[in-house]
Design a protein around this motif. Structure first.
Motif, PDB file in Angstrom:
ATOM      1  N   ILE A 154     -55.728   5.770 -14.897  1.00 59.33           N
ATOM      2  CA  ILE A 154     -54.954   5.991 -13.784  1.00 59.33           C
ATOM      3  C   ILE A 154     -53.607   5.712 -14.267  1.00 59.33           C
ATOM      4  N   GLU A 155     -52.803   6.736 -13.579  1.00 60.44           N
ATOM      5  CA  GLU A 155     -51.316   6.779 -14.222  1.00 60.44           C
ATOM      6  C   GLU A 155     -50.465   5.709 -13.327  1.00 60.44           C
ATOM      7  N   ASN A 156     -50.755   5.682 -11.866  1.00 63.53           N
ATOM      8  CA  ASN A 156     -49.707   5.045 -11.076  1.00 63.53           C
ATOM      9  C   ASN A 156     -50.656   3.685 -10.866  1.00 63.53           C
ATOM     10  N   LEU A 157     -50.875   2.877 -11.811  1.00 56.97           N
ATOM     11  CA  LEU A 157     -51.779   1.844 -11.701  1.00 56.97           C
ATOM     12  C   LEU A 157     -51.155   0.739 -10.757  1.00 56.97           C
ATOM     13  N   ILE A 158     -49.981   0.241 -10.951  1.00 52.71           N
ATOM     14  CA  ILE A 158     -49.544  -0.972 -10.038  1.00 52.71           C
ATOM     15  C   ILE A 158     -49.339  -0.625  -8.841  1.00 52.71           C
ATOM     16  N   SER A 159     -49.206   0.675  -8.510  1.00 50.92           N
ATOM     17  CA  SER A 159     -48.879   1.101  -7.046  1.00 50.92           C
ATOM     18  C   SER A 159     -50.360   1.158  -6.523  1.00 50.92           C
ATOM     19  N   LEU A 160     -51.344   1.534  -7.156  1.00 47.83           N
ATOM     20  CA  LEU A 160     -52.679   1.196  -6.678  1.00 47.83           C
ATOM     21  C   LEU A 160     -53.154   0.105  -6.358  1.00 47.83           C
ATOM     22  N   VAL A 161     -52.742  -0.831  -7.439  1.00 50.42           N
ATOM     23  CA  VAL A 161     -53.268  -2.112  -7.231  1.00 50.42           C
ATOM     24  C   VAL A 161     -52.705  -2.798  -6.098  1.00 50.42           C
ATOM     25  N   ARG A 171     -48.396 -20.550 -14.912  1.00 46.70           N
ATOM     26  CA  ARG A 171     -49.493 -20.407 -15.469  1.00 46.70           C
ATOM     27  C   ARG A 171     -49.588 -18.973 -15.740  1.00 46.70           C
ATOM     28  N   ALA A 172     -50.033 -18.656 -17.167  1.00 49.05           N
ATOM     29  CA  ALA A 172     -49.961 -17.368 -17.701  1.00 49.05           C
ATOM     30  C   ALA A 172     -51.668 -16.920 -17.425  1.00 49.05           C
ATOM     31  N   LEU A 173     -51.748 -15.807 -16.640  1.00 50.58           N
ATOM     32  CA  LEU A 173     -53.152 -15.385 -16.471  1.00 50.58           C
ATOM     33  C   LEU A 173     -53.092 -13.794 -16.687  1.00 50.58           C
ATOM     34  N   ARG A 174     -54.302 -13.356 -17.376  1.00 51.65           N
ATOM     35  CA  ARG A 174     -54.530 -11.974 -17.277  1.00 51.65           C
ATOM     36  C   ARG A 174     -55.859 -11.666 -16.451  1.00 51.65           C
ATOM     37  N   ILE A 175     -55.595 -10.628 -15.454  1.00 48.56           N
ATOM     38  CA  ILE A 175     -56.680 -10.065 -14.524  1.00 48.56           C
ATOM     39  C   ILE A 175     -57.084  -8.855 -15.046  1.00 48.56           C
ATOM     40  N   VAL A 176     -58.357  -8.904 -15.377  1.00 41.42           N
ATOM     41  CA  VAL A 176     -59.033  -7.716 -15.685  1.00 41.42           C
ATOM     42  C   VAL A 176     -59.565  -6.791 -14.318  1.00 41.42           C
ATOM     43  N   ILE A 177     -59.161  -5.676 -14.107  1.00 42.81           N
ATOM     44  CA  ILE A 177     -59.715  -5.153 -13.107  1.00 42.81           C
ATOM     45  C   ILE A 177     -60.149  -3.640 -13.387  1.00 42.81           C
ATOM     46  N   SER A 178     -60.960  -3.107 -12.409  1.00 42.67           N
ATOM     47  CA  SER A 178     -61.493  -1.633 -12.585  1.00 42.67           C
ATOM     48  C   SER A 178     -61.527  -1.064 -11.049  1.00 42.67           C
ATOM     49  N   PHE A 179     -61.880   0.275 -11.134  1.00 47.78           N
ATOM     50  CA  PHE A 179     -62.031   0.857  -9.752  1.00 47.78           C
ATOM     51  C   PHE A 179     -63.212   1.636  -9.652  1.00 47.78           C
ATOM     52  N   ASP A 180     -64.011   1.584  -8.389  1.00 45.12           N
ATOM     53  CA  ASP A 180     -65.169   2.432  -8.134  1.00 45.12           C
ATOM     54  C   ASP A 180     -64.665   3.003  -6.941  1.00 45.12           C
ATOM     55  N   SER A 209     -47.246  -9.429  -8.539  1.00 43.74           N
ATOM     56  CA  SER A 209     -46.147  -9.585  -9.351  1.00 43.74           C
ATOM     57  C   SER A 209     -46.151  -9.329 -10.788  1.00 43.74           C
ATOM     58  N   GLY A 210     -47.530  -9.068 -11.566  1.00 47.27           N
ATOM     59  CA  GLY A 210     -47.475  -9.006 -12.707  1.00 47.27           C
ATOM     60  C   GLY A 210     -47.512  -7.427 -13.358  1.00 47.27           C
ATOM     61  N   PHE A 211     -47.566  -7.314 -14.337  1.00 48.95           N
ATOM     62  CA  PHE A 211     -47.134  -6.132 -15.195  1.00 48.95           C
ATOM     63  C   PHE A 211     -48.770  -5.485 -16.228  1.00 48.95           C
ATOM     64  N   HIS A 212     -48.605  -4.067 -15.974  1.00 54.95           N
ATOM     65  CA  HIS A 212     -49.768  -3.225 -16.644  1.00 54.95           C
ATOM     66  C   HIS A 212     -49.727  -3.745 -17.971  1.00 54.95           C
ATOM     67  N   GLU A 213     -50.604  -4.498 -18.703  1.00 55.97           N
ATOM     68  CA  GLU A 213     -50.658  -4.739 -20.242  1.00 55.97           C
ATOM     69  C   GLU A 213     -51.639  -3.711 -20.759  1.00 55.97           C
ATOM     70  N   LYS A 214     -51.279  -2.444 -21.093  1.00 55.56           N
ATOM     71  CA  LYS A 214     -51.797  -1.283 -21.395  1.00 55.56           C
ATOM     72  C   LYS A 214     -52.581  -1.558 -22.653  1.00 55.56           C
ATOM     73  N   SER A 247     -55.868  -4.296 -17.478  1.00 56.45           N
ATOM     74  CA  SER A 247     -55.331  -5.805 -17.561  1.00 56.45           C
ATOM     75  C   SER A 247     -53.845  -5.889 -17.051  1.00 56.45           C
ATOM     76  N   ILE A 248     -53.892  -6.808 -15.987  1.00 60.64           N
ATOM     77  CA  ILE A 248     -52.709  -6.928 -15.355  1.00 60.64           C
ATOM     78  C   ILE A 248     -52.426  -8.523 -15.800  1.00 60.64           C
ATOM     79  N   SER A 249     -51.148  -8.709 -16.569  1.00 57.89           N
ATOM     80  CA  SER A 249     -50.591 -10.207 -16.680  1.00 57.89           C
ATOM     81  C   SER A 249     -49.300 -10.568 -15.922  1.00 57.89           C
ATOM     82  N   GLY A 250     -49.376 -11.756 -15.830  1.00 59.80           N
ATOM     83  CA  GLY A 250     -48.511 -12.372 -14.883  1.00 59.80           C
ATOM     84  C   GLY A 250     -48.554 -13.935 -15.005  1.00 59.80           C
ATOM     85  N   LYS A 251     -47.648 -14.569 -14.124  1.00 60.62           N
ATOM     86  CA  LYS A 251     -47.675 -16.124 -13.735  1.00 60.62           C
ATOM     87  C   LYS A 251     -47.962 -16.360 -12.633  1.00 60.62           C
TER      88      LYS A 251
END
Length: 101
Positions: free
Chosen positions: A7-14, A78-87, A49-54, A69-73
């Motif tokens: 997905i190209e526009n991941l952050i806007s889709l999130v 607290r630093a977190l990485r959230i793993v997401i997918s789409f169906d 508020s995080g960023f796409h950790e490509k 992977s989206i990482s942020g605070k």
């Protein structure tokens, strides 16, 4: 079989998925939330508020889709990485990783 395109526009889709409520926490994510003492609100905050950790993205052959992977605070830094997918139903919150430890 070829890989699905990323997905190209991941952050806007999130952002759109969050504002429309088109997301679910998987069973695995719910286990990790409890185990790592992270709230759903903190996950949503990092996704907003995080960023796409490509470099951490991985293709899942089992499901034929990308895990992103989206990482942020969190508000308490607290630093977190959230793993997401789409169906077809929307965004899946796959797991939560506490990278501040």
């Amino acid at each position: 079989m070829s890989k699905a395109p990323k997905i190209e526009n991941l952050i806007s889709l999130v952002q759109r998925s969050l504002s429309n409520g088109d997301y679910v926490f998987t069973g695995h994510a719910n286990q990790r939330l409890q185990h790592r003492e992270v709230t759903r609100l903190e996950v949503k905050q990092v996704l907003k508020s995080g960023f796409h950790e490509k470099r951490k993205d991985k293709y899942d052959d089992t499901y034929g889709s990308w895990n992103y992977s989206i990482s942020g605070k969190t508000l308490d830094m607290r630093a977190l990485r959230i793993v997401i997918s789409f169906d077809e139903d929307g965004m899946l919150i796959v797991t939560v990783i506490d990278i501040s430890k």
